[in-house]
Enzyme design. Structure first.
Site, mmCIF file in Angstrom:
data_model
loop_
_atom_site.group_PDB
_atom_site.id
_atom_site.type_symbol
_atom_site.label_atom_id
_atom_site.label_comp_id
_atom_site.label_asym_id
_atom_site.label_seq_id
_atom_site.Cartn_x
_atom_site.Cartn_y
_atom_site.Cartn_z
ATOM 1 N N ASP A 10 -8.537 4.704 12.916
ATOM 2 C CA ASP A 10 -9.471 4.241 13.937
ATOM 3 C C ASP A 10 -10.692 3.577 13.278
ATOM 4 O O ASP A 10 -11.212 4.084 12.283
ATOM 5 C CB ASP A 10 -9.910 5.478 14.739
ATOM 6 C CG ASP A 10 -10.660 5.133 16.003
ATOM 7 O OD1 ASP A 10 -10.097 4.417 16.837
ATOM 8 O OD2 ASP A 10 -11.810 5.596 16.161
ATOM 9 N N GLU B 125 -7.177 -0.182 12.314
ATOM 10 C CA GLU B 125 -7.770 -0.980 13.386
ATOM 11 C C GLU B 125 -8.823 -1.869 12.735
ATOM 12 O O GLU B 125 -9.890 -1.396 12.351
ATOM 13 C CB GLU B 125 -8.419 -0.058 14.427
ATOM 14 C CG GLU B 125 -8.971 -0.816 15.604
ATOM 15 C CD GLU B 125 -9.879 0.014 16.498
ATOM 16 O OE1 GLU B 125 -9.998 -0.305 17.692
ATOM 17 O OE2 GLU B 125 -10.492 0.984 16.009
HETATM 18 C C1 GLC Z 1 -11.223 2.747 18.595
HETATM 19 C C2 GLC Z 1 -10.236 3.295 19.592
HETATM 20 C C3 GLC Z 1 -10.928 3.455 20.908
HETATM 21 C C4 GLC Z 1 -12.077 4.437 20.726
HETATM 22 C C5 GLC Z 1 -13.019 3.967 19.628
HETATM 23 C C6 GLC Z 1 -13.963 5.040 19.204
HETATM 24 O O1 GLC Z 1 -11.649 1.479 18.894
HETATM 25 O O2 GLC Z 1 -9.120 2.436 19.672
HETATM 26 O O3 GLC Z 1 -10.079 3.879 21.921
HETATM 27 O O4 GLC Z 1 -12.791 4.549 21.920
HETATM 28 O O5 GLC Z 1 -12.317 3.611 18.454
HETATM 29 O O6 GLC Z 1 -13.294 6.018 18.444
#
Ligand code: GLC
Length: 590
Positions: free
Chosen positions: A264, A322
């Site tokens: 994440d 991500e």
């Molecule tokens: C990432 C996740 C999202 C979450 C954020 C904070 O972007 O995909 O769903 O709210 O991180 O952890």
């Protein structure tokens, strides 16, 4: 997750098996029924049954060419009747996932969490939240999935903890300048009384990125940084204890047999030194740019090297980050051989249904990874962005959604024809659209934090409809599901679609099966083919596979070849609007 314009917009409104051969149809002699998914009814034999052996422990690069299915556990299947999905639910549906033919599942976070951001606020990274089950249940899930040749990846949330993590309680109690506070970003406020935040950063979810605490003696105190909700304080990776703890967490899950991690906010783990002010003109809820000091700072790379070093101790394990970074060279830096195995490139998930946007996204994603030899990744949606059916629909009317569905089906064929790793968000295989939810049921922190200007992501997180005619469609025994399910999903349930050889689910099953078994789906490159206006076509595997997409309204002729699969019946031997086809070359390879 930080560049999700669609969500923001919502604020305002192997070898050829006999089975496969039998379904190959000459394009010159096509009849509508011959090239529809009905002609290619998924066989009763599952991919894992066809495989000679169980999950191959010596295959350490399986993730380079995999189909990974994202499970949002709260919304997948509820085994204990509390209206929220759980691990027991996932276990009960592993047969379904085997039937679908995916190589791996990625579970959005199931660690202990007070659920301020539905699990992306972790209070104990080395335990399972009771809402979802327990460690023994996770072990069962992993063993059962492995026995079906499905690997299991978990979502890891290293950028922040929950305010209920013991570290945060220690930090509050320990006071200014303490070792406990140095695990986070605690700073004094500006102004004579420190009542202004340390800098001008805003939270990705809206509102300030700083919250002020009360010191143990009751006086107004320091501020702590949270790039997301106040319940998600950012940790400080300059502190060696933070890195060591992350390594411990990685090993904890890998030792239990977990096959990898989705990381994440992988691009946000390091902040710009000195925490300089950001450009507020570019501050939009759920968005940011490459030059934003909150994200994509060079010091993030040593952190990824530490993660990789641990993961490399477990052959076959992988990471996918991500990475919301636009610049290709900067994006590629995350995928150097000693950093992440894979990085999400979200361009296809953002692209409109036009030739220019789709081709641009594909070219860009391929180019972005070329320099570092990493495989590209593809996703049409996830838990943060619009579902593809709604994204491609010209409007929200039933007719508009039907067009969106046709286009989403076509794009599945595009996605699965591309080299690299494809991610499927649960429910996409059913053709689920976004759900217009009433204000009073919205739960995403974005709704409150944005002052009700951005509706957030609940619309894409509504539970999966499994069977029956009325909500909760077998998702739960409890009619009060955590988000309400629309009655009109009766036609979209898994059961309804399993019975329907024209269904989106049947198309997914067939496409995944072909991609898995056919030699034509190999090779790292694609070659663009000449195509009429409104269409695109590319070749793969030395031209043995052609994928053609028609984004226009009218049927078009297709290149020569045998039709392997179409997303929509041909019309008079031509590819209809809003559809795609896979063709295999009649020429033998030279
Ligand atoms: C990432 C996740 C999202 C979450 C954020 C904070 O972007 O995909 O769903 O709210 O991180 O952890």
């Amino acid at each position: 997750m930080s560049q999700t314009p669609n969500i923001v917009r919502s604020a305002s409104a192997g070898s050829t098996s006999n089975v496969v051969r039998a379904n190959v149809v000459r394009s010159s002699a096509v009849t509508p029924s011959a090239v529809t998914p009905s002609a290619v009814t998924p066989s009763a034999v599952t991919p894992s049954q066809r495989r000679a052996q169980q999950l191959d422990p010596t295959d350490s690069t399986w993730w380079r060419n995999a189909v990974v299915y994202q499970i949002y556990p709260r919304s997948f299947a509820d085994s204990n009747g509390d209206g929220v999905g759980d691990l027991g639910g996932v276990i009960s549906k592993l047969g379904y996932l085997e039937l679908l033919g995916v190589d791996a599942i990625w579970l959005s976070p199931v660690m202990r969490s007070p659920m301020a951001d539905h699990g992306y606020d972790v209070s104990d990274p080395r335990d399972i939240d009771p809402l979802f089950g327990d460690l023994a249940e996770l072990d069962r899930l992993v063993a059962d999935a492995h026995s079906r040749d499905i690997r299991v990846a978990m979502d890891l949330v290293p950028n922040h903890t929950s305010v209920e993590h013991p570290w945060f309680a220690e930090a509050l109690a320990a006071g200014r300048g303490s070792a406990a506070r140095s695990r986070y970003y605690f700073r004094d406020g500006q102004g004579p009384d420190g009542s202004a935040p340390p800098n001008n950063w805003v939270s990705v979810f809206g509102g300030p990125a700083w919250s002020r605490i009360t010191e143990p003696d009751g006086t107004p105190g320091q501020w702590y940084l949270h790039l997301f909700a106040p319940e998600q304080p950012d940790v400080n990776f300059d502190n060696p204890e933070v890195v060591a703890d992350l390594e411990q967490t990685l090993r904890f899950w890998l030792d239990r047999g977990i096959d990898g991690f989705r990381i994440d906010v992988a691009h946000g783990l390091a902040k710009a030194p000195g925490l300089p002010d950001m450009d507020l003109d570019t501050a939009i809820v759920l968005r940011h740019t490459d030059s934003d000091p909150r994200f994509n700072n060079p010091q993030v790379h040593p952190i990824h090297r530490r993660i990789r070093a641990v993961v490399d101790e477990y052959p076959g394990a992988f990471t996918v980050g991500e990475v919301w970074v636009d610049d290709n060279a900067q994006f590629a830096a995350y995928l150097r051989p000693d950093e992440l195995h894979l990085g999400f490139n979200f361009r296809l998930a953002m692209a409109a249904f036009t030739v220019d946007e789709i081709r641009g996204a594909i070219d860009n994603s391929l180019a972005a990874v070329k320099a570092v030899g990493a495989p590209p990744t593809w996703a049409l949606s996830n838990h943060d962005v619009y579902r593809e059916v709604t994204r491609y629909a010209p409007d929200d009317s039933p007719e508009g959604i039907a067009i969106g569905t046709d286009r989403a089906r076509a794009m599945l064929l595009v996605e699965l024809a591309l080299p690299g790793t494809a991610f499927i968000y649960n429910g996409a295989e059913l053709g689920l659209p976004n759900v217009e939810l009433p204000d009073e049921v919205l739960q995403d922190p974005v709704w409150e934090r944005s002052g009700h200007t951005a509706r957030g992501r609940d619309a894409v997180r509504v539970p999966i409809p499994w069977q029956g005619d009325t909500p909760p469609f077998g998702f739960s025994t409890n009619p009060h599901t955590w988000l309400p399910m629309p009655p009109e999903w009766a036609a979209l349930t898994v059961d309804a679609q399993l019975d329907d050889t024209y269904s989106t689910l049947a198309l997914y099953r067939r496409a995944i099966e072909l991609r898995y078994h056919r030699d034509e789906f190999s090779g790292d490159a694609i070659e663009w083919y000449g195509a009429p206006k409104g269409c695109l076509a590319f070749r793969r595997s030395k031209g043995k596979l052609v994928c053609a997409l028609n984004t226009g309204p009218n049927p078009v002729s297709v290149p020569p070849g045998d039709v392997l699969l179409t997303s929509k019946p041909f019309v008079d031997g031509r590819l209809p609007g809003n559809s795609a086809v896979w063709l295999v070359s009649r020429k033998q390879e030279t």
